[in-house]
Design a protein around this motif. Structure first.
Motif, PDB file in Angstrom:
ATOM      1  N   ASP A  54      -1.487  -2.565  -6.648  1.00  0.00           N
ATOM      2  CA  ASP A  54      -0.149  -2.438  -7.244  1.00  0.00           C
ATOM      3  C   ASP A  54       0.583  -1.251  -6.649  1.00  0.00           C
ATOM      4  OD1 ASP A  54      -0.421  -4.616  -8.825  1.00  0.00           O
ATOM      5  OD2 ASP A  54      -1.075  -3.510 -10.613  1.00  0.00           O
ATOM      6  N   ALA A  55      -0.144  -0.134  -6.495  1.00  0.00           N
ATOM      7  CA  ALA A  55       0.474   1.068  -5.934  1.00  0.00           C
ATOM      8  C   ALA A  55       0.930   0.817  -4.502  1.00  0.00           C
ATOM      9  CB  ALA A  55      -0.503   2.231  -5.984  1.00  0.00           C
ATOM     10  N   ILE A  56       0.120   0.041  -3.744  1.00  0.00           N
ATOM     11  CA  ILE A  56       0.496  -0.247  -2.355  1.00  0.00           C
ATOM     12  C   ILE A  56       1.769  -1.090  -2.324  1.00  0.00           C
ATOM     13  CG2 ILE A  56      -0.171  -1.607  -0.338  1.00  0.00           C
ATOM     14  CD1 ILE A  56      -2.967  -0.562  -0.666  1.00  0.00           C
ATOM     15  N   ARG A  57       1.837  -2.082  -3.221  1.00  0.00           N
ATOM     16  CA  ARG A  57       3.036  -2.939  -3.244  1.00  0.00           C
ATOM     17  C   ARG A  57       4.264  -2.124  -3.591  1.00  0.00           C
ATOM     18  NH1 ARG A  57      -0.263  -7.772  -5.614  1.00  0.00           N
ATOM     19  NH2 ARG A  57      -0.994  -8.571  -3.619  1.00  0.00           N
ATOM     20  N   ASN A  58       4.111  -1.075  -4.421  1.00  0.00           N
ATOM     21  CA  ASN A  58       5.273  -0.272  -4.815  1.00  0.00           C
ATOM     22  C   ASN A  58       5.389   1.020  -4.012  1.00  0.00           C
ATOM     23  OD1 ASN A  58       5.886  -2.088  -6.904  1.00  0.00           O
ATOM     24  ND2 ASN A  58       4.306  -1.156  -8.182  1.00  0.00           N
ATOM     25  N   THR A  59       4.567   1.160  -2.956  1.00  0.00           N
ATOM     26  CA  THR A  59       4.482   2.413  -2.183  1.00  0.00           C
ATOM     27  C   THR A  59       4.437   3.630  -3.102  1.00  0.00           C
ATOM     28  OG1 THR A  59       6.435   1.413  -1.202  1.00  0.00           O
ATOM     29  CG2 THR A  59       5.125   2.807   0.200  1.00  0.00           C
ATOM     30  N   ASP A  60       3.551   3.569  -4.093  1.00  0.00           N
ATOM     31  CA  ASP A  60       3.402   4.683  -5.033  1.00  0.00           C
ATOM     32  C   ASP A  60       2.398   5.685  -4.446  1.00  0.00           C
ATOM     33  OD1 ASP A  60       3.262   6.285  -7.246  1.00  0.00           O
ATOM     34  OD2 ASP A  60       3.294   4.608  -8.659  1.00  0.00           O
ATOM     35  N   LEU A  61       2.927   6.589  -3.614  1.00  0.00           N
ATOM     36  CA  LEU A  61       2.038   7.449  -2.814  1.00  0.00           C
ATOM     37  C   LEU A  61       1.020   8.256  -3.617  1.00  0.00           C
ATOM     38  CD1 LEU A  61       4.474   8.686  -0.049  1.00  0.00           C
ATOM     39  CD2 LEU A  61       2.912   6.771  -0.032  1.00  0.00           C
ATOM     40  N   PRO A  62       1.415   8.921  -4.720  1.00  0.00           N
ATOM     41  CA  PRO A  62       0.400   9.720  -5.432  1.00  0.00           C
ATOM     42  C   PRO A  62      -0.813   8.886  -5.848  1.00  0.00           C
ATOM     43  CG  PRO A  62       2.594  10.176  -6.279  1.00  0.00           C
ATOM     44  CD  PRO A  62       2.746   9.031  -5.326  1.00  0.00           C
ATOM     45  N   ILE A  63      -0.572   7.639  -6.292  1.00  0.00           N
ATOM     46  CA  ILE A  63      -1.708   6.804  -6.705  1.00  0.00           C
ATOM     47  C   ILE A  63      -2.557   6.414  -5.491  1.00  0.00           C
ATOM     48  CG2 ILE A  63      -2.404   4.625  -7.770  1.00  0.00           C
ATOM     49  CD1 ILE A  63      -0.136   4.722  -9.591  1.00  0.00           C
ATOM     50  N   ILE A  64      -1.889   6.010  -4.405  1.00  0.00           N
ATOM     51  CA  ILE A  64      -2.655   5.583  -3.225  1.00  0.00           C
ATOM     52  C   ILE A  64      -3.562   6.717  -2.755  1.00  0.00           C
ATOM     53  CG2 ILE A  64      -2.522   4.672  -0.875  1.00  0.00           C
ATOM     54  CD1 ILE A  64       0.175   3.531  -1.502  1.00  0.00           C
ATOM     55  N   GLN A  65      -2.993   7.915  -2.661  1.00  0.00           N
ATOM     56  CA  GLN A  65      -3.801   9.061  -2.214  1.00  0.00           C
ATOM     57  C   GLN A  65      -4.964   9.309  -3.161  1.00  0.00           C
ATOM     58  OE1 GLN A  65      -0.692  11.942  -2.183  1.00  0.00           O
ATOM     59  NE2 GLN A  65      -0.419  11.855   0.036  1.00  0.00           N
ATOM     60  N   ALA A  66      -4.676   9.305  -4.449  1.00  0.00           N
ATOM     61  CA  ALA A  66      -5.713   9.656  -5.422  1.00  0.00           C
ATOM     62  C   ALA A  66      -6.810   8.605  -5.453  1.00  0.00           C
ATOM     63  CB  ALA A  66      -5.085   9.798  -6.812  1.00  0.00           C
ATOM     64  N   VAL A  67      -6.406   7.328  -5.472  1.00  0.00           N
ATOM     65  CA  VAL A  67      -7.420   6.277  -5.537  1.00  0.00           C
ATOM     66  C   VAL A  67      -8.255   6.275  -4.253  1.00  0.00           C
ATOM     67  CG1 VAL A  67      -7.813   3.800  -5.735  1.00  0.00           C
ATOM     68  CG2 VAL A  67      -6.077   4.879  -7.133  1.00  0.00           C
ATOM     69  N   GLY A  68      -7.588   6.420  -3.097  1.00  0.00           N
ATOM     70  CA  GLY A  68      -8.315   6.483  -1.832  1.00  0.00           C
ATOM     71  C   GLY A  68      -9.360   7.583  -1.861  1.00  0.00           C
TER      72      GLY A  68
END
Lengths: 287, 338
Positions: free
Chosen positions: B296-310
């Motif tokens: 979901d974060a990737i679809r919305n380019t939600d950077l803080p989530i992508i970084q944290a989940v990664g």
């Protein structure tokens, strides 16, 4: 590959089965315009979710039925082979080149170069491959070239890790020392003496990697991070069919089978090559 | 013995720190080259250029990249992953809500993969040299050729759609209350004595865990088989046979103990891959874990989530590999006397 070795690996049943399956898929990809009964992108909104031709209500014009937009499933499958094989071939060669070069450098020179490359591989391995490729696709943006680039950037470690230990073993052999004593340069020693000895392993890994690349491309197009909607892709077909799983289960089965058969072809070929070319390589990793 | 293990563990953890630092740097760099502007994304679409500029300054986006990284890192070290651009909640909390579900799925799947892998490996070895071995062996390549997300869809078709046997969306059916103590649904429902909820949650987990487990079992089978073949070359097997032990006793009581070690270290690597595989399984089964959060974060380019989940995925993979290494050390006495 010497001529004497040819019959031995061609005699393996697995190699033959793998080659036959792949020949079939390659034929589909190459001759897609002649084989496909319909234009894969042509929508036919009065004939959506048709079952296969042999089932009740099927239309012989669409041998495997149609999807939710009325596109011909068989034609999409046949055209989808193009993307799958393009990605498989280019991405695995790219990953092989980077991985093999670094493996030979690390294994042959040892010391701090080996240490450095080993640590880079460690960092890469701490990312689950799916996660890393998704993040790379976010950074690179969608498109065939970027899918290929992402797979190369993720999967070169598969080659590097396995080949490096093989290079170390070969480097310690007497004939390599003899080559150095004869005054061969490092370049000539690696390319003429070591690389031929690691070549069987390389070919095996390449075959397995092609299967992995097909899967990764399917995964990326499944989550909508691969190519545009106008290019038929098996993963995209799976994602579309998932929406109509109750009405049209065959829509889901077709692309699943296509991915499975292709990957099985690469894996059986790889396994056959491994058995005939290099009995020492143990299957230490998935795919 | 514990001193050596502790020393090796400490060294492994020390090595992990620079790896994590580099991973976080890599994540930060990849996502910062994106042509998106987090400041514009966090403001309503009618915001003026001046407002966006002010927000950029406020968010620190005008600072040099290394400085931005340093600020982000020091916040992460304090457990603060920032605020989601899309969901406007603390990313740390979002991860806290989804990580337990993902761990539950991964652990159950790994148990299934190990059980299937060991049983299959023993069977492959038991049938060595027979025609059925070849069939089973090619069968295991076939298993290997069906990736986890296709297994997931296939099982949905088979047990969810055709036989309507098991549920395949979410973690609980409608009408069940989710107890919330540790965040681990199975654990919580057991602690609170809600056995109906527990049973419902188990039913929801069977298909995703099985899909994931079965797709990661073939390598375990194949390595166990080949290490059993290696072990059977050793003298103590002949000696056991001379002592009159039954073949079954030799296999289970003697050979398996030694052959399981290489299998174990492979299982560690597999567990890491499997943990990444949860992402697709979660999407397919609408399972509320980190994978769905990430996509979901990737679809919305939600950077803080992508970084944290990664980063969280990497931490878990490193923790798994450290745990497996120490288990290996406990089980293998040869490594301890170094």
């Amino acid at each position: 590959m010497t001529l004497a070795a040819m019959p031995r690996w061609l005699r393996s049943g697995r190699v033959l089965i793998g080659l036959l399956i792949l020949l079939f898929v390659v034929t589909c990809a190459l001759f897609a315009p002649y084989l496909a009964p319909n234009d894969p992108n042509e929508q036919n909104l009065i004939a959506t979710l048709l079952p296969p031709a042999w089932a009740d209500g099927g239309d012989p014009a669409f041998p495997l039925g149609t999807d939710s937009l009325g596109r011909c499933v068989l034609s999409q499958l046949i055209y989808g082979a193009r993307l799958a094989l393009t990605v498989a071939l280019i991405a695995s060669f790219g990953a092989m080149i980077i991985g093999a070069v670094l493996a030979h450098v690390a294994g042959y020179f040892g010391g701090w170069v080996d240490w450095l490359i080993g640590r880079i591989v460690d960092i890469w391995l701490s990312f689950p491959p799916v996660i890393l490729s998704l993040i790379l696709m976010v950074g690179l943006g969608t498109g065939v070239q970027n899918v290929i680039l992402a797979i190369v950037l993720v999967d070169w470690t598969r080659f590097c890790r396995v080949l490096r230990s093989e290079v170390i073993v070969v480097t310690r052999r007497d004939y390599v020392a003899a080559a150095r004593l004869l005054g061969f340069s490092h370049w000539r020693t690696v390319t003429r003496e070591i690389a031929p000895a690691t070549f069987p392993l390389l070919i095996t890994l390449l075959s397995l990697e092609m299967g992995v690349a097909v899967v990764v491309e399917a995964i990326l197009s499944f989550v909508g991070m691969s190519v545009g909607a106008d290019i038929p892709a098996w993963g995209q077909m799976v994602a579309d069919a998932r929406q109509n799983i109750y009405q049209a289960p065959w829509n889901l089965i077709c692309p699943i089978l296509a991915i499975f058969i292709t990957v099985f072809g690469f894996n059986v070929l790889g396994d056959g090559l491994r058995r005939t070319l290099d009995p020492r390589l143990s299957q230490t990793e998935r795919g | 013995m514990f001193a050596t293990i502790a020393k090796l563990l400490a060294r492994r953890i020390l090595v992990s720190i620079p790896i994590l630092l580099l991973v976080s740097m890599l994540l930060f760099m990849i996502l910062r080259v994106l042509p998106v502007d987090p400041a514009a994304m966090s403001l309503p679409p009618n915001a003026t250029i001046e407002e966006i500029e002010a927000k950029r300054v406020e968010m620190g986006l005008t600072l040099p990249l290394p400085q931005q990284y340093a600020i982000w890192l020091s916040q992460v070290a304090h457990g603060d992953f920032g605020t989601s651009i899309q969901l406007r909640t603390s990313v740390t909390r979002l991860i806290g809500q989804t990580l337990p579900a993902t761990i539950e799925l991964a652990v159950l799947a790994m148990a299934i993969a190990s059980a299937l892998g060991i049983a299959g490996g023993l069977l492959l070895f038991y049938l060595r040299g027979t025609r059925s071995e070849t069939v089973l062996d090619v069968g295991s390549i076939a298993l290997l050729s069906l990736p986890e997300f296709l297994w997931g869809l296939f099982l949905i078709l088979l047990f969810g759609v055709w036989f309507e046997f098991l549920p395949f969306t979410g973690v609980l059916s409608a009408g069940y209350q989710k107890p919330d103590i540790t965040g681990f649904l199975l654990v919580d429902s057991l602690i609170t004595g809600q056995f109906a909820t527990f049973w419902n949650a188990v039913q929801h987990l069977i298909l995703p865990a099985f899909a994931l487990g079965v797709s990661f079992s073939p390598p375990i089978m194949r390595v166990l088989r080949s290490s059993l073949l290696d072990v059977y070359q050793d003298d103590y097997i002949h000696q056991a046979r001379l002592r009159g032990l039954s073949e079954r006793r030799i296999l289970i009581g003697h050979a398996l103990k030694n052959a399981i070690l290489p299998t174990l270290s492979l299982m560690g690597v597999q567990f890491g891959f499997l943990f990444g595989g949860t992402l697709l399984i979660e999407i397919i089964y609408s399972y509320p874990g980190m994978g769905n959060l990430m996509v979901d974060a990737i679809r919305n380019t939600d950077l803080p989530i992508i970084q944290a989940v990664g980063l969280t995925y990497c931490v878990v993979v490193l923790v798994i590999s450290i745990l497996v290494d120490s288990l290996y050390l406990i089980l293998n006495p040869k490594l301890r006397t170094r």
